[in-house]
Design an enzyme around this catalytic site. Structure first.
Site, PDB file in Angstrom:
ATOM      1  N   CYS B  42       4.006 -29.328 -15.181  1.00 13.35           N
ATOM      2  CA  CYS B  42       5.106 -29.810 -14.331  1.00 13.35           C
ATOM      3  C   CYS B  42       5.364 -31.296 -14.546  1.00 13.35           C
ATOM      4  O   CYS B  42       6.409 -31.813 -14.148  1.00 13.35           O
ATOM      5  CB  CYS B  42       4.801 -29.574 -12.855  1.00 13.35           C
ATOM      6  N   THR B 291      -3.174  -4.938 -13.058  1.00 11.90           N
ATOM      7  CA  THR B 291      -2.151  -4.302 -13.907  1.00 11.90           C
ATOM      8  C   THR B 291      -2.318  -2.784 -13.829  1.00 11.90           C
ATOM      9  O   THR B 291      -3.133  -2.281 -13.049  1.00 11.90           O
ATOM     10  CB  THR B 291      -2.321  -4.742 -15.379  1.00 11.90           C
ATOM     11  N   TYR B 445       9.317 -36.501  15.654  1.00 13.60           N
ATOM     12  CA  TYR B 445      10.495 -37.330  15.871  1.00 13.60           C
ATOM     13  C   TYR B 445      10.125 -38.751  16.279  1.00 13.60           C
ATOM     14  O   TYR B 445       9.441 -38.974  17.267  1.00 13.60           O
ATOM     15  CB  TYR B 445      11.423 -36.744  16.937  1.00 13.60           C
TER      16      TYR B 445
END
Lengths: 562, 562
Positions: B42, B291, B445
């Protein structure tokens, strides 16, 4: 239907606007004792600090807007001075004219807020001592701070304050949210600031070991913090400036004093009207914000609310819950079945570029209430991928129920990405999430924003490792009798050693197991408890009694004070 | 027990480390075809851009670390070239020596990842055309970019590229995450960048009207964006530089070309071993990452996963889910009952100081799957209290189920506080929250961080207003036959008017109702749909058929293209 709303700031203003949206025909009268409605009292410290330059920025909505947009009879400088629940009337005093009138109501909503505590100490009324609650308060403080520099010297003298200089030294009494925000803003203006706090920590909603980090950060940024000492009084010094005297015998000189001891719900009106007051001193309301009188509602800082996590009654004077309560009262008055789910105490403060945030229950409260079914972890993850520039260490304390993994609370501190982790955890707590849910949280990840395993994931993984028995945990301070095993590398140990600890670096552990005792608990140490977790896994699977010391050396500085 | 893990990056490395923690005795062999394990792919675009300066920063964990700390037999430059599920063996090729060996396994984990798509176009192998997947890729790109400036000119010439100058013009083929990150990083290095994208939008996981905002932002920051055009081939120009030829007949000169068309799961090994491949072309696994062969697991970009919201099989090549899947495979191999809950596609990208983030389902996908039980709102809240300096407008699209209010997805864009809102909403979606829950969210906040009503609260309130019938909604593009009522003030209308709309400013609305028709639907417009909501409430309660145009003028620029 006529509805009178007493108090035109957060809860009251929200209630009025919501009620109008739900009921175009209701007659709505909103009265506010002060000169402004719907002002941003959360912004006052920043206005004092000059970060918010214009006072007008603080006026979110005006009396005129309420009239024009919401067709609400909005009156400022108008105080409710008495309620007659039987007659369903309120006595209103117009402070401009002195006139007192009586108004009938069908429903009454009280949103009087909470007043700064102003103890009757000697000298408390001396000029230069201020509380911070209203726009006029912030104006007075600004004028006082600017007096030496802007021709206000004469006024200052006239008001009894002789020094002609711009204030240089501030004492903030109280280390709560307002106190710390004022400290930062006064420091921002260049003042030398001392915080005097009666308790043994700043920011009471934090656990003490977390508050210690905040305290150190304040000190590092030039703020003096005096804990465990209460103010005994104030006096004017020979040079005209103030002196703050403490019960501990200290004297702090000050050119300005900010009282930020806390707030007390404004309940005089409610008490006089015979409304029930709760055990914490706030107006008692039900989930629909109804007081003991079914036609009278109360919202905001003046009411007691149920703590969402502990179920306890509590006083949580925060703007978010006040707004929600105002909406709920309006809903109920308009015939809807809204209910307030309680408050989880989510809060945040910015300090000198750092952020402190929290949500849910803290350890202190859980202990005070006698809870034992909880555990905590300390984590120190990077704010974003360590390989991307600018990553900062977060301090994260997570508290969770041992029996079922339910999240109970979290506290976080750092310089980047703090409040977003608490927001995600707040949302999780609201939804009844467990630490196992946090393990599986799928949050925004790109290198500048987080990590493939976000701090919020770690806040689930570490507790889940504990609950699954994969990582027995122990904390600094509870290590009696354990062998201390430090798995850091020798350079790290040389830089800061733990007295009595044996050092076997993690990569050598498997080959040196024979050096360790099998009959004694081994407490494993590393920097942040990650390598110690790996070591604990190795030891447990080889038959040793091992525990990881949560947070490693990084939590040691929080928890070991000497 | 012997476990072989094929692929040593995100999913494979997570699996290996987790498995060792759970089972100290297991024999673990991890092979990686490339030269590095556990590297930060990334971070590659940022290394190309010079934001991450050192290549070594990208190497999160080394082969030596896996050996020393996890006692894992970790081999790089070692490729699995064949699997025999019956014999339970893997053929491994040592790329250093060329030697091929056969190793037995009890459990096998495939984490081969996904390969950049490299279509067989004319000229695709010309020097100067690169994909971005591995550390060596980023090294090659950096060398190419630096060739004119650092004595690499001869090498460049030797490799067939004649220009001696430092590359100045880049063409990025593909406008997905990697393409945009590369575009930004190349621009950051001073190159002129053109993105050529086959689709009619950049960032396919966004809905097109949201992608349009990203596109405009790219253009504003100097990136050229050519949509609806596919690359037909590449050729070397007379001066030695490249030309990118498109099916639309365009020619884009380029000194470097980045192929970022997308990735394709690496399934060759799995296919050859007879493992089931899903409808989207990835390895099919169950919730436990198993799988179709019970002893073979697969994780990461190579597998198909269930979309958490829609239940559809999908390919979501993201690092977070890959890591989680690796852990789950390890858990299951170690005998635990972990399950993968699916992927909700939470993602984020940073572009020129802005942020785009999303979680859950988008409208395109829901429509493609034939869903009709959903609605959307557009919101434009401030990133934090408007009165505190630096607030930026967020663009927020919220998609929710009409029948029960369940949150389905959200997309957000802006320059501040974007990903934290998506994180909170991602957490909400994970927990099955409704828009009513968002209304009641209690988030951090303080003026620098949010508002008493956070954008996340608005993301609940507006949909809840719709679902409760308080705010009938309509969207730009579906207004046929409606009277358009613009309630902005005349100055705003003068700046940008909507053709055919009647203007009655909100404060005048109550007194001018007689001007409006009672037999026709009225679609109300304002800047961001807040005043229009108030107006809609007034109209509805006075017997008019009113609807609010979601997002007002701000969404108009997204939705009305001509």
């Amino acid at each position: 239907m006529k509805v009178i709303i007493v108090g035109g700031v957060a809860g009251g203003a929200s209630c009025a606007a919501r009620l109008r949206r739900l009921d175009e025909k209701a007659e709505i009268l909103m009265v506010e004792r002060g000169p402004y409605v719907s002002y941003a009292n959360c912004g006052l410290p920043y206005h004092v600090g000059g970060v918010i330059e214009q006072e007008s920025s603080l006026l979110v909505a005006t009396e005129q807007m309420f009239r024009a947009i919401f067709a609400i009879d909005c009156r400022t400088r108008c105080e409710a001075i008495g309620i007659s629940p039987k007659k369903k009337t309120v006595e209103l005093k117009n402070h401009a004219t002195g006139e007192v009138t009586t108004e009938k109501y069908d429903k009454l909503v009280l949103s009087p807020g909470a007043a700064p505590i102003r103890p009757p100490l000697p000298g408390i009324d001396l000029p230069g001592i201020f509380s911070v609650r209203t726009v006029p308060d912030s104006k007075e403080i600004r004028e006082w701070l600017e007096r030496g520099s802007s021709g206000l010297a004469e006024e200052a003298q006239a008001s009894g304050f002789e020094s002609l200089d711009t204030p240089k030294r501030a004492v903030v009494v109280g280390g709560g949210y307002i106190g710390l925000e004022m400290a930062e803003n006064l420091a921002h203006r260049g003042l030398e600031v001392t915080i005097v706090e009666m308790l043994d920590q700043v920011m009471a909603p934090l656990d003490p070991e977390c508050a210690r980090i905040v305290e150190r950060y304040l000190v590092k940024n030039g703020v003096r913090v005096a804990l465990n000492d209460a103010v005994a009084g104030f006096r004017q010094a020979a040079n005209g400036s103030l002196e703050v005297l403490t019960k501990g015998g200290k004297t702090y000189p000050a050119d300005i004093v900010i009282l930020a001891i806390g707030v007390r719900p404004e309940t005089e009106l409610a008490k006089a009207a015979g409304l029930e007051i709760g055990q914490r001193g706030g107006i008692r309301v039900d989930e629909q914000m109804r007081t003991s009188d079914p036609d009278i509602f109360a919202v905001g800082d003046a009411v007691e609310v149920k703590d969402f996590v502990t179920g306890e009654w509590s006083l949580i004077p925060l703007a978010g819950p006040a707004n929600r309560q105002g909406r709920i009262a309006a809903d109920v008055i308009a015939g809807r079945d809204s209910r307030f789910r309680g408050t989880q105490g989510t809060s945040v403060i910015g300090l000198f570029g750092g952020t402190v945030a929290m949500t849910g229950a803290n350890e202190k409260t859980l202990t005070r209430l006698g809870h034992k079914d909880f555990e905590k972890v300390y984590l120190f993850p990077n704010s974003h991928a360590g390989y991307y520039p600018g990553a900062k260490t977060l301090v994260l304390k997570v508290i969770f129920r041992k029996s079922d993994g339910r999240l109970l609370g979290a506290q976080a501190m750092g310089q980047d990405g703090v409040e977003k982790r608490i927001d995600a955890i707040a949302m999780a707590i609201q939804m009844g999430a467990t630490v196992y849910d946090l393990e599986e949280a799928e949050l925004c990840y790109a290198p500048p924003y987080g990590s493939a395993k976000d701090p919020v994931n770690f806040a689930g993984m570490a507790p889940a490792d504990v609950l699954r028995g994969d990582m027995p945990l122990v904390h600094w301070g509870s290590l009696d009798g354990s062998l201390l095993l430090d798995v850091r590398n020798p350079q790290e140990v040389a830089a800061e050693a733990v007295p009595g600890a044996v050092n076997i670096p993690l990569p050598a552990l498997r080959s040196r197991l024979a050096e360790l005792p099998r009959d004694r608990e081994i407490a494993v140490i590393c920097r942040s408890a990650v390598r110690a977790y790996y070591a604990t896994r190795i030891l447990l699977q080889n038959g040793f009694k091992a525990k990881n010391i949560s947070g490693g050396m990084l939590s040691r500085s929080m928890l070991v004070t000497k």
